[in-house]
Structure formats: C-alpha cells, structure tokens
Design a protein around this motif. Structure first.
Motif, PDB file in Angstrom:
ATOM      1  N   UNK A 264       5.972   3.776  -1.612  1.00 47.21           N
ATOM      2  CA  UNK A 264       6.805   3.448  -2.639  1.00 47.21           C
ATOM      3  C   UNK A 264       6.978   2.060  -3.034  1.00 47.21           C
ATOM      4  N   UNK A 265       6.806   1.341  -2.308  1.00 43.90           N
ATOM      5  CA  UNK A 265       6.773  -0.297  -2.661  1.00 43.90           C
ATOM      6  C   UNK A 265       5.632  -0.535  -3.111  1.00 43.90           C
ATOM      7  N   UNK A 266       4.426   0.035  -2.970  1.00 45.53           N
ATOM      8  CA  UNK A 266       3.172  -0.123  -3.999  1.00 45.53           C
ATOM      9  C   UNK A 266       3.486   0.069  -5.260  1.00 45.53           C
ATOM     10  N   UNK A 267       4.118   1.339  -5.611  1.00 39.33           N
ATOM     11  CA  UNK A 267       4.281   1.839  -6.931  1.00 39.33           C
ATOM     12  C   UNK A 267       5.222   0.946  -7.709  1.00 39.33           C
ATOM     13  N   UNK A 268       6.175   0.502  -6.946  1.00 40.24           N
ATOM     14  CA  UNK A 268       7.184  -0.254  -7.583  1.00 40.24           C
ATOM     15  C   UNK A 268       6.770  -1.686  -8.078  1.00 40.24           C
ATOM     16  N   UNK A 269       5.917  -1.990  -6.954  1.00 43.35           N
ATOM     17  CA  UNK A 269       5.314  -3.458  -7.530  1.00 43.35           C
ATOM     18  C   UNK A 269       4.423  -3.287  -8.536  1.00 43.35           C
ATOM     19  N   UNK A 270       3.593  -2.310  -8.517  1.00 43.12           N
ATOM     20  CA  UNK A 270       2.480  -1.891  -9.540  1.00 43.12           C
ATOM     21  C   UNK A 270       3.227  -1.744 -11.003  1.00 43.12           C
ATOM     22  N   UNK A 271       4.207  -1.107 -10.753  1.00 45.98           N
ATOM     23  CA  UNK A 271       4.980  -0.873 -12.401  1.00 45.98           C
ATOM     24  C   UNK A 271       5.364  -2.146 -12.790  1.00 45.98           C
ATOM     25  N   UNK A 272       6.140  -3.106 -11.758  1.00 52.72           N
ATOM     26  CA  UNK A 272       6.899  -4.173 -12.207  1.00 52.72           C
ATOM     27  C   UNK A 272       5.613  -5.522 -12.670  1.00 52.72           C
ATOM     28  N   UNK A 273       4.707  -5.409 -11.698  1.00 45.16           N
ATOM     29  CA  UNK A 273       3.666  -6.359 -12.057  1.00 45.16           C
ATOM     30  C   UNK A 273       2.301  -6.027 -12.085  1.00 45.16           C
ATOM     31  N   UNK A 274       1.742  -5.248 -13.094  1.00 41.14           N
ATOM     32  CA  UNK A 274       0.447  -4.471 -12.977  1.00 41.14           C
ATOM     33  C   UNK A 274      -0.580  -5.450 -12.771  1.00 41.14           C
ATOM     34  N   UNK A 275      -0.538  -6.820 -13.055  1.00 47.43           N
ATOM     35  CA  UNK A 275      -1.581  -7.741 -12.860  1.00 47.43           C
ATOM     36  C   UNK A 275      -1.965  -7.887 -11.280  1.00 47.43           C
ATOM     37  N   UNK A 276      -0.815  -7.499 -10.628  1.00 45.16           N
ATOM     38  CA  UNK A 276      -1.435  -7.801  -9.212  1.00 45.16           C
ATOM     39  C   UNK A 276      -2.188  -6.441  -8.792  1.00 45.16           C
ATOM     40  N   UNK A 277      -3.283  -6.592  -8.122  1.00 42.15           N
ATOM     41  CA  UNK A 277      -3.866  -5.480  -7.733  1.00 42.15           C
ATOM     42  C   UNK A 277      -3.055  -4.745  -6.423  1.00 42.15           C
ATOM     43  N   UNK A 278      -2.520  -3.534  -6.387  1.00 42.08           N
ATOM     44  CA  UNK A 278      -1.799  -3.025  -5.562  1.00 42.08           C
ATOM     45  C   UNK A 278      -2.192  -1.880  -5.165  1.00 42.08           C
ATOM     46  N   UNK A 279      -2.304  -1.413  -3.660  1.00 37.96           N
ATOM     47  CA  UNK A 279      -2.393  -0.283  -3.118  1.00 37.96           C
ATOM     48  C   UNK A 279      -1.429  -0.199  -1.663  1.00 37.96           C
ATOM     49  N   UNK A 280      -1.346   1.177  -1.277  1.00 40.15           N
ATOM     50  CA  UNK A 280      -0.987   1.378  -0.009  1.00 40.15           C
ATOM     51  C   UNK A 280      -2.113   2.081   0.950  1.00 40.15           C
ATOM     52  N   UNK A 281      -1.876   1.778   2.209  1.00 37.81           N
ATOM     53  CA  UNK A 281      -2.747   2.440   3.151  1.00 37.81           C
ATOM     54  C   UNK A 281      -2.762   3.949   3.117  1.00 37.81           C
ATOM     55  N   UNK A 282      -1.507   4.502   2.523  1.00 39.71           N
ATOM     56  CA  UNK A 282      -1.305   5.963   2.426  1.00 39.71           C
ATOM     57  C   UNK A 282      -2.513   6.499   1.181  1.00 39.71           C
ATOM     58  N   UNK A 283      -2.921   5.520   0.527  1.00 38.90           N
ATOM     59  CA  UNK A 283      -4.098   6.074  -0.600  1.00 38.90           C
ATOM     60  C   UNK A 283      -4.998   6.390  -0.110  1.00 38.90           C
ATOM     61  N   UNK A 284      -5.379   6.045   1.423  1.00 40.44           N
ATOM     62  CA  UNK A 284      -7.009   6.004   1.862  1.00 40.44           C
ATOM     63  C   UNK A 284      -6.986   6.852   3.019  1.00 40.44           C
ATOM     64  N   UNK A 285      -8.234   7.589   3.057  1.00 39.44           N
ATOM     65  CA  UNK A 285      -8.308   8.579   4.342  1.00 39.44           C
ATOM     66  C   UNK A 285      -9.024   7.781   5.410  1.00 39.44           C
TER      67      UNK A 285
END
Length: 300
Positions: A264-285
């Motif tokens: 949730x935090x990664x998605x909020x930051x990505x939407x707010x500041x798309x120039x910051x490369x943002x991911x969550x560990x939940x995106x990875x296997x």
C-alpha cells in the motif's frame, strides 16, 4: 559512484497474512531472528494485540534478510505501527524490544476503548481534507491519517459509522469501513500517550543510525528524546502521510522499497511521486529478485 538515495518504507496494519514471513525465512539470518520472536499467525491476525507485533516482526525480519545487499538507506519512514518498526530498521532498538513495545502499544490502545467503547476507522475518498475533517467532526470522528489531497482515514464511534458514510456518499464521495476496532491517531487514544512514552523511555533506545520521518510532523528524527516524543504523540494525533511522502521527495530520495507485508505504501508513493523508483518486497518471489532490482534502480 551511485547518487541513489534509498528510502525504506515500514507498513502499518491491514495487509498481514499467514504467509507474511515466508520470503524473509529464505534468509538464514532472518530465519534465526524469527525463531527467536513470537510470530504465531494463529488466531485473529487483525486483532490489535496480535497484529501490531506481527507487523513489526515481519518488517524487521525482511530488513534482516536484505540488509547485507541493500544500499545504505538515506531515510526510513513508517506508517502508524510502522514508525516503531522504522526505529528498529534505524538501529535504535532491537527486534526483541520493538516487539515488546508493539505489544505494549497495542494493549494501551485497547485500554482506551474502556473509556470510549465501540470505535472504528473508515476511509474517506473524494473530499478535500478540510471538508472531510468538517464532515467527520459532525459525527464525532477525527482525521487519523492524511493519505492524499482528497483521501484520508477517520476514526470515531462505530455507532455513527453508517450515518457518516451515508453523508459522505451523499456528498459524492466514497467510504469504506476498515477491520480495525480502535480509533488510532485521534484524541480517543489520548490516555495511551503518556504510558507509552514511559514505556519508550524505559527501553534501551540506542543511536539512530538512519533518520526516521516522524508521521505527525514529516520531519526527520535523529535523537532519542525526539523519537520518544513523536512516537508517543502519534497515538492520538493525525499522521500526515501525504506530507511525509512529499518530505521524502524533497530530501532527494530516488529509490524506495517497502519492507512489507503488502504494498500500500509503495503504491501511494508511486502515485504521488512517480519519478521515485518504488517497489515493495511483496512484488518479488525471491530475495535475489529484490537484490537485482535494487542494483538496477540505484544505477539509473
């Protein structure tokens, strides 16, 4: 030499799940840490007293799993209980102490229901923050977390929730009730503030190796006294998460990683500041997937 500046994001409640420790456990060091901590996911993992320590354990275990290959963080920010996790990431408190403090925090918040029984949280989407605050106040609700220009979370009496939600919808906005039974970050938690400050003061609070953004002020904290003050006051004061995201951008953050569980935090930051490369560990296997992404993100 890389000029990347890494922000670590420590989540709050909401996205916990029974498999929340699985990825971290693929690291021997994190597995040893988790074996030492109380991390049973039996019972109601959304109950405050269970959820808060579990979230802290999952976040700190993930940091233990990646810290050897992650770039040195420039900043750490935590959302609600995640702010306590952030001080564990920053090296100021041990994982054992962080979990003990999380349990005390949850118990103190639960005790506030004896004074004001029947509390809940709900989201408000589609209203400017000032309008949302005014509307909420008419039903004895307070804004607990500001998450966007027109999105927030409000806390108050559960008995008034349906009426408030109908008013929100009549105004053309949207609302969702959250599976939380305490009105976090509102005046309903005021009686927990001083006891939690005392618990923090009694803990072995060491040097803060990485500045931590205070949720109530969006300013970096690097001293023990300021950490105790802001960590305790945030129980009963609004968290300005929108301002925290902006402060991170202003600090020159270029890469952000949410330590999970959830994204949730990664998605909020990505939407707010798309120039910051943002991911969550939940995106990875795999942990190796996280390592490779960090290497690429910090090189660009």
């Amino acid at each position: 030499m890389s000029r990347a500046r890494l922000l670590l994001l420590c989540p709050g409640q909401g996205d916990q799940h029974p498999a929340m420790f699985d990825l971290a456990r693929t690291s021997p060091a994190a597995s040893v840490l988790l074996d030492r901590l109380p991390t049973s996911t039996s019972g109601d993992i959304y109950a405050n007293r269970i959820a808060q320590p579990l979230i802290v354990a999952a976040t700190l275990a993930m940091w233990e799993a990646i810290r050897d290959f992650a770039p040195a963080p420039a900043l750490v920010a935590g959302y609600s209980i995640g702010e306590l996790s952030a001080y564990g990431v920053a090296g100021a408190i041990t994982a054992d102490d962080a979990l003990a403090l999380a349990a005390q925090r949850a118990a103190l918040m639960d005790q506030c229901q004896q004074t004001h029984p029947g509390q809940t949280l709900l989201t408000i989407t589609g209203l400017p923050l000032a309008s949302a605050s005014t509307m909420a106040a008419s039903y004895d609700y307070h804004i607990g977390i500001e998450t966007g220009e027109d999105t927030c979370i409000a806390g108050g009496p559960a008995a008034q929730a349906d009426a408030l939600q109908l008013t929100i919808e009549a105004a053309g906005a949207r609302s969702k009730r959250l599976p939380v039974e305490v009105a976090s970050h509102t005046p309903y938690m005021q009686s927990a503030v001083q006891p939690f400050a005392q618990a923090l003061s009694a803990a072995a609070f060491g040097h803060i190796d990485i500045p931590v953004l205070a949720g109530i002020s969006a300013t970096p904290v690097s001293s023990r006294d300021a950490a105790i003050d802001t960590l305790s006051r945030q129980l009963a004061q609004t968290i300005h998460w929108l301002a925290c995201m902006d402060a991170a951008a202003e600090a020159g953050i270029t890469v952000a990683l949410e330590l999970g569980p959830g994204s949730a935090l990664a998605k909020m930051l990505q939407n707010r500041h798309p120039h910051i490369q943002t991911r969550s560990v939940a995106d990875f296997r795999t942990l190796d997937g996280i390592r490779k992404w960090l290497e690429r993100a910090c090189e660009e």
